[in-house]
Design a protein around this motif. Structure first.
Motif, PDB file in Angstrom:
ATOM      1  N   GLY A 177      41.319  13.022 116.082  1.00 54.63           N
ATOM      2  CA  GLY A 177      42.571  12.274 116.096  1.00 54.63           C
ATOM      3  C   GLY A 177      43.638  12.993 116.898  1.00 54.63           C
ATOM      4  N   LEU A 178      44.894  12.752 116.534  1.00 58.07           N
ATOM      5  CA  LEU A 178      46.002  13.297 117.307  1.00 58.07           C
ATOM      6  C   LEU A 178      46.204  14.791 117.100  1.00 58.07           C
ATOM      7  CD1 LEU A 178      48.584  10.384 117.018  1.00 58.07           C
ATOM      8  CD2 LEU A 178      47.003  10.907 118.878  1.00 58.07           C
ATOM      9  N   SER A 179      45.372  15.423 116.254  1.00 64.38           N
ATOM     10  CA  SER A 179      45.413  16.886 116.168  1.00 64.38           C
ATOM     11  C   SER A 179      44.749  17.523 117.383  1.00 64.38           C
ATOM     12  CB  SER A 179      44.720  17.368 114.890  1.00 64.38           C
ATOM     13  OG  SER A 179      43.333  17.079 114.928  1.00 64.38           O
ATOM     14  N   SER A 180      43.991  16.731 118.143  1.00 64.26           N
ATOM     15  CA  SER A 180      43.356  17.216 119.360  1.00 64.26           C
ATOM     16  C   SER A 180      44.354  17.133 120.513  1.00 64.26           C
ATOM     17  CB  SER A 180      42.124  16.367 119.681  1.00 64.26           C
ATOM     18  OG  SER A 180      41.463  16.833 120.837  1.00 64.26           O
ATOM     19  N   PRO A 181      44.526  18.201 121.296  1.00 64.25           N
ATOM     20  CA  PRO A 181      45.540  18.179 122.364  1.00 64.25           C
ATOM     21  C   PRO A 181      45.185  17.210 123.485  1.00 64.25           C
ATOM     22  CG  PRO A 181      44.234  20.188 122.478  1.00 64.25           C
ATOM     23  CD  PRO A 181      43.832  19.494 121.215  1.00 64.25           C
ATOM     24  N   MET A 182      46.001  16.180 123.639  1.00 56.97           N
ATOM     25  CA  MET A 182      45.745  15.199 124.691  1.00 56.97           C
ATOM     26  C   MET A 182      45.923  15.790 126.082  1.00 56.97           C
ATOM     27  SD  MET A 182      47.301  11.548 123.502  1.00 56.97           S
ATOM     28  CE  MET A 182      46.492  10.510 122.285  1.00 56.97           C
ATOM     29  N   ASP A 183      46.799  16.792 126.211  1.00 50.75           N
ATOM     30  CA  ASP A 183      47.044  17.343 127.542  1.00 50.75           C
ATOM     31  C   ASP A 183      45.884  18.192 128.050  1.00 50.75           C
ATOM     32  OD1 ASP A 183      47.393  19.518 125.893  1.00 50.75           O
ATOM     33  OD2 ASP A 183      49.351  20.092 126.685  1.00 50.75           O
ATOM     34  N   ALA A 184      44.846  18.374 127.215  1.00 47.05           N
ATOM     35  CA  ALA A 184      43.640  19.067 127.672  1.00 47.05           C
ATOM     36  C   ALA A 184      42.665  18.112 128.354  1.00 47.05           C
ATOM     37  CB  ALA A 184      42.948  19.748 126.495  1.00 47.05           C
ATOM     38  N   ILE A 185      42.955  16.811 128.277  1.00 44.40           N
ATOM     39  CA  ILE A 185      42.067  15.789 128.844  1.00 44.40           C
ATOM     40  C   ILE A 185      42.663  15.287 130.153  1.00 44.40           C
ATOM     41  CG2 ILE A 185      40.901  13.601 128.423  1.00 44.40           C
ATOM     42  CD1 ILE A 185      41.560  13.976 125.429  1.00 44.40           C
ATOM     43  N   THR A 186      41.862  15.266 131.200  1.00 45.08           N
ATOM     44  CA  THR A 186      42.280  14.665 132.465  1.00 45.08           C
ATOM     45  C   THR A 186      41.425  13.435 132.722  1.00 45.08           C
ATOM     46  OG1 THR A 186      42.936  16.806 133.391  1.00 45.08           O
ATOM     47  CG2 THR A 186      42.580  14.999 134.947  1.00 45.08           C
ATOM     48  N   LEU A 187      42.091  12.295 132.860  1.00 46.65           N
ATOM     49  CA  LEU A 187      41.403  11.024 133.076  1.00 46.65           C
ATOM     50  C   LEU A 187      41.682  10.495 134.473  1.00 46.65           C
ATOM     51  CD1 LEU A 187      42.134   9.160 129.698  1.00 46.65           C
ATOM     52  CD2 LEU A 187      40.203  10.649 130.275  1.00 46.65           C
ATOM     53  N   THR A 188      40.949   9.462 134.836  1.00 46.22           N
ATOM     54  CA  THR A 188      41.220   8.751 136.081  1.00 46.22           C
ATOM     55  C   THR A 188      42.583   8.064 135.991  1.00 46.22           C
ATOM     56  OG1 THR A 188      39.978   6.900 135.158  1.00 46.22           O
ATOM     57  CG2 THR A 188      38.792   8.373 136.645  1.00 46.22           C
ATOM     58  N   ALA A 189      43.111   7.652 137.134  1.00 40.10           N
ATOM     59  CA  ALA A 189      44.431   7.022 137.185  1.00 40.10           C
ATOM     60  C   ALA A 189      44.444   5.732 136.377  1.00 40.10           C
ATOM     61  CB  ALA A 189      44.815   6.732 138.632  1.00 40.10           C
ATOM     62  N   PRO A 190      45.580   5.402 135.755  1.00 43.76           N
ATOM     63  CA  PRO A 190      45.633   4.217 134.883  1.00 43.76           C
ATOM     64  C   PRO A 190      45.445   2.896 135.606  1.00 43.76           C
ATOM     65  CG  PRO A 190      47.817   5.174 135.172  1.00 43.76           C
ATOM     66  CD  PRO A 190      46.844   6.154 135.749  1.00 43.76           C
ATOM     67  N   ASP A 191      45.631   2.861 136.926  1.00 44.08           N
ATOM     68  CA  ASP A 191      45.460   1.602 137.653  1.00 44.08           C
ATOM     69  C   ASP A 191      44.031   1.400 138.151  1.00 44.08           C
ATOM     70  OD1 ASP A 191      45.507   3.612 139.521  1.00 44.08           O
ATOM     71  OD2 ASP A 191      46.959   2.652 140.857  1.00 44.08           O
ATOM     72  N   GLY A 192      43.115   2.276 137.725  1.00 43.29           N
ATOM     73  CA  GLY A 192      41.711   2.142 138.086  1.00 43.29           C
ATOM     74  C   GLY A 192      40.835   2.154 136.848  1.00 43.29           C
ATOM     75  N   PRO A 193      39.519   2.068 137.036  1.00 38.22           N
ATOM     76  CA  PRO A 193      38.610   2.091 135.886  1.00 38.22           C
ATOM     77  C   PRO A 193      38.751   3.383 135.086  1.00 38.22           C
ATOM     78  CG  PRO A 193      37.469   1.384 137.881  1.00 38.22           C
ATOM     79  CD  PRO A 193      38.810   1.885 138.314  1.00 38.22           C
ATOM     80  N   ALA A 194      38.591   3.270 133.776  1.00 40.38           N
ATOM     81  CA  ALA A 194      38.713   4.434 132.906  1.00 40.38           C
ATOM     82  C   ALA A 194      37.561   5.400 133.138  1.00 40.38           C
ATOM     83  CB  ALA A 194      38.742   3.996 131.448  1.00 40.38           C
ATOM     84  N   GLY A 195      37.873   6.687 133.114  1.00 37.00           N
ATOM     85  CA  GLY A 195      36.842   7.705 133.256  1.00 37.00           C
ATOM     86  C   GLY A 195      37.411   9.072 132.931  1.00 37.00           C
ATOM     87  N   ILE A 196      36.549   9.985 132.539  1.00 39.15           N
ATOM     88  CA  ILE A 196      36.950  11.351 132.208  1.00 39.15           C
ATOM     89  C   ILE A 196      36.677  12.242 133.412  1.00 39.15           C
ATOM     90  CG2 ILE A 196      36.589  13.304 130.648  1.00 39.15           C
ATOM     91  CD1 ILE A 196      35.450  11.256 128.612  1.00 39.15           C
ATOM     92  N   LEU A 197      37.717  12.916 133.908  1.00 37.13           N
ATOM     93  CA  LEU A 197      37.558  13.851 135.019  1.00 37.13           C
ATOM     94  C   LEU A 197      37.335  15.272 134.522  1.00 37.13           C
ATOM     95  CD1 LEU A 197      40.341  12.542 137.447  1.00 37.13           C
ATOM     96  CD2 LEU A 197      37.885  12.028 137.462  1.00 37.13           C
ATOM     97  N   ASP A 198      37.996  15.633 133.429  1.00 41.57           N
ATOM     98  CA  ASP A 198      37.857  16.992 132.902  1.00 41.57           C
ATOM     99  C   ASP A 198      38.278  17.007 131.439  1.00 41.57           C
ATOM    100  OD1 ASP A 198      37.281  19.767 133.100  1.00 41.57           O
ATOM    101  OD2 ASP A 198      39.417  20.215 133.302  1.00 41.57           O
ATOM    102  N   TRP A 199      37.464  17.652 130.610  1.00 40.98           N
ATOM    103  CA  TRP A 199      37.802  17.807 129.190  1.00 40.98           C
ATOM    104  C   TRP A 199      37.076  19.038 128.660  1.00 40.98           C
ATOM    105  CZ3 TRP A 199      36.847  13.653 124.831  1.00 40.98           C
ATOM    106  CH2 TRP A 199      37.600  14.002 123.699  1.00 40.98           C
ATOM    107  N   PRO A 200      37.627  20.222 128.911  1.00 37.22           N
ATOM    108  CA  PRO A 200      36.959  21.454 128.484  1.00 37.22           C
ATOM    109  C   PRO A 200      36.814  21.508 126.962  1.00 37.22           C
ATOM    110  CG  PRO A 200      38.759  21.905 130.019  1.00 37.22           C
ATOM    111  CD  PRO A 200      38.885  20.481 129.613  1.00 37.22           C
ATOM    112  N   ASP A 201      35.712  22.082 126.514  1.00 39.16           N
ATOM    113  CA  ASP A 201      35.479  22.311 125.083  1.00 39.16           C
ATOM    114  C   ASP A 201      35.533  21.021 124.263  1.00 39.16           C
ATOM    115  OD1 ASP A 201      35.403  25.111 125.615  1.00 39.16           O
ATOM    116  OD2 ASP A 201      37.593  25.154 125.562  1.00 39.16           O
TER     117      ASP A 201
END
Length: 250
Positions: A177-201
């Motif tokens: 849930g929101l206890s997980s740091p969202m700023d550790a996740i890098t996603l694709t741009a919001p105007d394109g298809p959803a995808g994960i670019l980087d999410w360490p650990d």
């Protein structure tokens, strides 16, 4: 028109499909039959909400969850026992069905004019957000966007909310849930298809996908465990909620 999949009154519990039900909020006073499906914890939580619209969203989301799970498991929706134990020991964690090893993964969400429930094989998370103005957009961006995402250019509210729905679906799927740091996740741009670019650990792999909603100003996303998104089917949650208890599957 919103695409629909299998009959809305049956949860599709197979090894590959994620089914998402969308529905409108329901005023508790108008549907005592739905209130009767909730357990004591849910009724207490609903009654404690101050705003009528929050109580309506809460009832619709939790009753819909019970109805679709019960239909798929051939069970009484009011008899389903939900375990919400968090790591801290309190009853505010990711819900799961107690005593049902055959139960699918599920997640619920609500915002604005919509509630949603996702059911699928393994861990799953869903989120929807009504597009709206955001008071401290810069502060929210610092909290939720990775350095790479913040460096990509100016942040605007609608694009931020698309990214937020994708990330919240992911952290709900993990159970953190929101206890997980969202700023550790890098996603694709919001105007394109959803995808994960980087999410360490992250303990992955994980997938995330946008999901169609009945309202264009309510972006939605669903996420789960695995290297790629499975088939995602959208179903009519209003049809499920319109059924009087005892006639599910008729």
């Amino acid at each position: 028109m919103l695409p629909t999949g299998p009959p809305a009154r049956r949860a599709r519990l197979d090894a590959v499909t994620v089914t998402v039900w969308w529905a409108a909020p329901v005023e508790p006073a108008s549907r005592p039959d739905l209130v009767a499906l909730l357990d004591a914890h849910e009724r207490e939580r609903m009654s404690a909400l101050r705003r009528a619209e929050d109580r309506a969203r809460y009832l619709a989301a939790h009753a819909l969850t019970r109805l679709v799970l019960a239909a798929g498991l051939d069970a009484d929706p009011a008899a389903l026992e939900l375990d919400r134990t968090c790591r801290c020991g309190q009853q505010h964690g990711k819900p799961r069905l107690a005593g049902r090893p055959d139960a699918p993964g599920f997640s619920l969400t609500h915002s604005g004019a919509l509630v949603g429930v996702a059911v699928g094989p393994g861990p799953v998370g869903i989120d929807v957000e009504q597009q709206r103005s955001l008071g401290d957009l810069a502060g929210l961006a610092r909290h939720a966007l990775s350095p790479v995402e913040r460096a990509a250019g100016p942040v605007e509210a609608n694009g931020f909310l698309v990214t937020w729905t994708r990330k919240e679906a992911l952290v709900k799927a993990t159970g953190e849930g929101l206890s997980s740091p969202m700023d550790a996740i890098t996603l694709t741009a919001p105007d394109g298809p959803a995808g994960i670019l980087d999410w360490p650990d992250s303990g992955g792999p994980w997938w995330v996908a946008d999901v169609a909603t009945p309202w264009p100003d309510h972006p939605g996303a669903v996420a789960g465990a695995g290297p790629a998104a499975p088939p995602i089917v959208v179903a009519d949650g209003d049809a499920v909620l319109s059924v009087v208890r005892g006639t599910m599957g008729a």
